[in-house]
Design a protein around this motif. Structure first.
Motif, mmCIF file in Angstrom:
data_model
loop_
_atom_site.group_PDB
_atom_site.id
_atom_site.type_symbol
_atom_site.label_atom_id
_atom_site.label_comp_id
_atom_site.label_asym_id
_atom_site.label_seq_id
_atom_site.Cartn_x
_atom_site.Cartn_y
_atom_site.Cartn_z
ATOM 1 N N ALA A 6 -36.302 -6.343 52.330
ATOM 2 C CA ALA A 6 -37.412 -5.947 52.270
ATOM 3 C C ALA A 6 -38.220 -5.755 51.086
ATOM 4 C CB ALA A 6 -37.540 -4.642 52.864
ATOM 5 N N TYR A 10 -41.412 -7.952 49.397
ATOM 6 C CA TYR A 10 -42.345 -6.979 49.266
ATOM 7 C C TYR A 10 -43.472 -7.736 48.297
ATOM 8 C CZ TYR A 10 -45.014 -2.822 47.682
ATOM 9 O OH TYR A 10 -45.697 -1.732 47.406
ATOM 10 N N GLU A 13 -44.596 -8.226 54.860
ATOM 11 C CA GLU A 13 -43.705 -7.625 55.561
ATOM 12 C C GLU A 13 -42.264 -8.380 56.123
ATOM 13 O OE1 GLU A 13 -44.927 -6.088 59.593
ATOM 14 O OE2 GLU A 13 -46.477 -4.393 58.553
ATOM 15 N N SER A 14 -41.211 -7.814 56.141
ATOM 16 C CA SER A 14 -39.832 -8.672 56.430
ATOM 17 C C SER A 14 -39.477 -8.612 57.898
ATOM 18 C CB SER A 14 -38.900 -8.179 55.420
ATOM 19 O OG SER A 14 -39.078 -8.309 54.274
ATOM 20 N N HIS A 71 -38.558 -4.621 61.111
ATOM 21 C CA HIS A 71 -39.614 -5.145 60.143
ATOM 22 C C HIS A 71 -39.827 -3.917 59.183
ATOM 23 C CE1 HIS A 71 -42.214 -3.218 63.135
ATOM 24 N NE2 HIS A 71 -43.343 -3.100 62.145
ATOM 25 N N SER A 72 -40.510 -4.427 58.192
ATOM 26 C CA SER A 72 -40.883 -3.578 57.038
ATOM 27 C C SER A 72 -42.343 -3.124 57.040
ATOM 28 C CB SER A 72 -40.730 -3.895 55.669
ATOM 29 O OG SER A 72 -40.968 -5.355 55.482
ATOM 30 N N TYR A 97 -38.695 -0.110 58.556
ATOM 31 C CA TYR A 97 -38.393 0.287 57.263
ATOM 32 C C TYR A 97 -39.427 0.436 56.257
ATOM 33 C CZ TYR A 97 -36.316 0.437 52.525
ATOM 34 O OH TYR A 97 -36.197 0.934 51.052
ATOM 35 N N CYS A 99 -40.950 0.736 52.895
ATOM 36 C CA CYS A 99 -40.993 0.369 51.411
ATOM 37 C C CYS A 99 -41.249 1.586 50.518
ATOM 38 C CB CYS A 99 -41.640 -0.648 51.119
ATOM 39 S SG CYS A 99 -41.105 -2.180 51.974
#
Length: 122
Positions: A6, A10, A13-14, A71-72, A97, A99
Motif C-alpha cells: 500500500a 500510495y 489504492e492497492s 484494498h487500501s 488498510y 494508509c
C-alpha cells in the motif's frame, strides 16, 4: 507485506486477493496475491478482469477458495459506499488498510456488517 504494498502504490489504492479456507467463522489464509488496480485511482479500485479470472481458475485448480479481498484507503479503514455495494454482491472477507492511520480492518457482510479475525498461515 500488504502495508508495504500500500505504501509503495500510495496515493493510489492497492488491491489483493486472499486464498485459503473457511471453517465456520475462522478464515485461514494460505496465500495472498497482489492484483493490479485497473482504475489507477486514489479513491476506487477495480481488479483487472483477466487477472481476476486467472486467479479464480488457479484457485479452482488448487482446490482452495478466494476468501478475501484487500484494498487500501487514503484515510480511514471503513468501507466506502461502493465497498458496501460490492460486499453485498461478493460476501467474502473484505480487508481495508488505512494508509493515514496505518491499521487494518476486516469485514464480512452477510445481511449485517460484522468484524472478523484473519489467521495467516506461514
Amino acid at each position: 507485506m500488504l502495508e508495504e504494498y500500500a505504501r509503495h502504490n500510495y496515493p493510489l489504492e492497492s488491491c489483493a486477493l486472499f486464498f485459503g479456507t473457511r471453517i465456520g467463522n475462522q478464515f485461514q489464509v494460505y496465500r495472498i496475491e497482489k492484483m493490479k488496480n485497473h482504475r489507477a485511482s486514489e479513491y476506487f479500485f477495480e481488479m483487472d478482469s483477466d487477472e481476476l479470472m486467472e486467479a479464480y481458475q488457479k484457485s479452482s485448480r488448487e482446490g482452495i477458495d478466494i476468501i478475501g479481498v484487500f484494498h487500501s484507503h487514503l484515510e480511514d479503514a471503513d468501507p466506502s459506499s461502493s465497498d458496501l455495494t460490492y460486499m453485498e454482491i461478493n460476501p467474502i472477507v473484505w480487508i481495508i488498510y488505512s494508509c493515514k492511520y496505518k491499521k487494518f480492518q476486516a469485514y464480512l457482510s452477510n445481511e449485517k456488517m460484522v468484524g472478523v479475525t484473519i489467521i495467516i498461515k506461514d
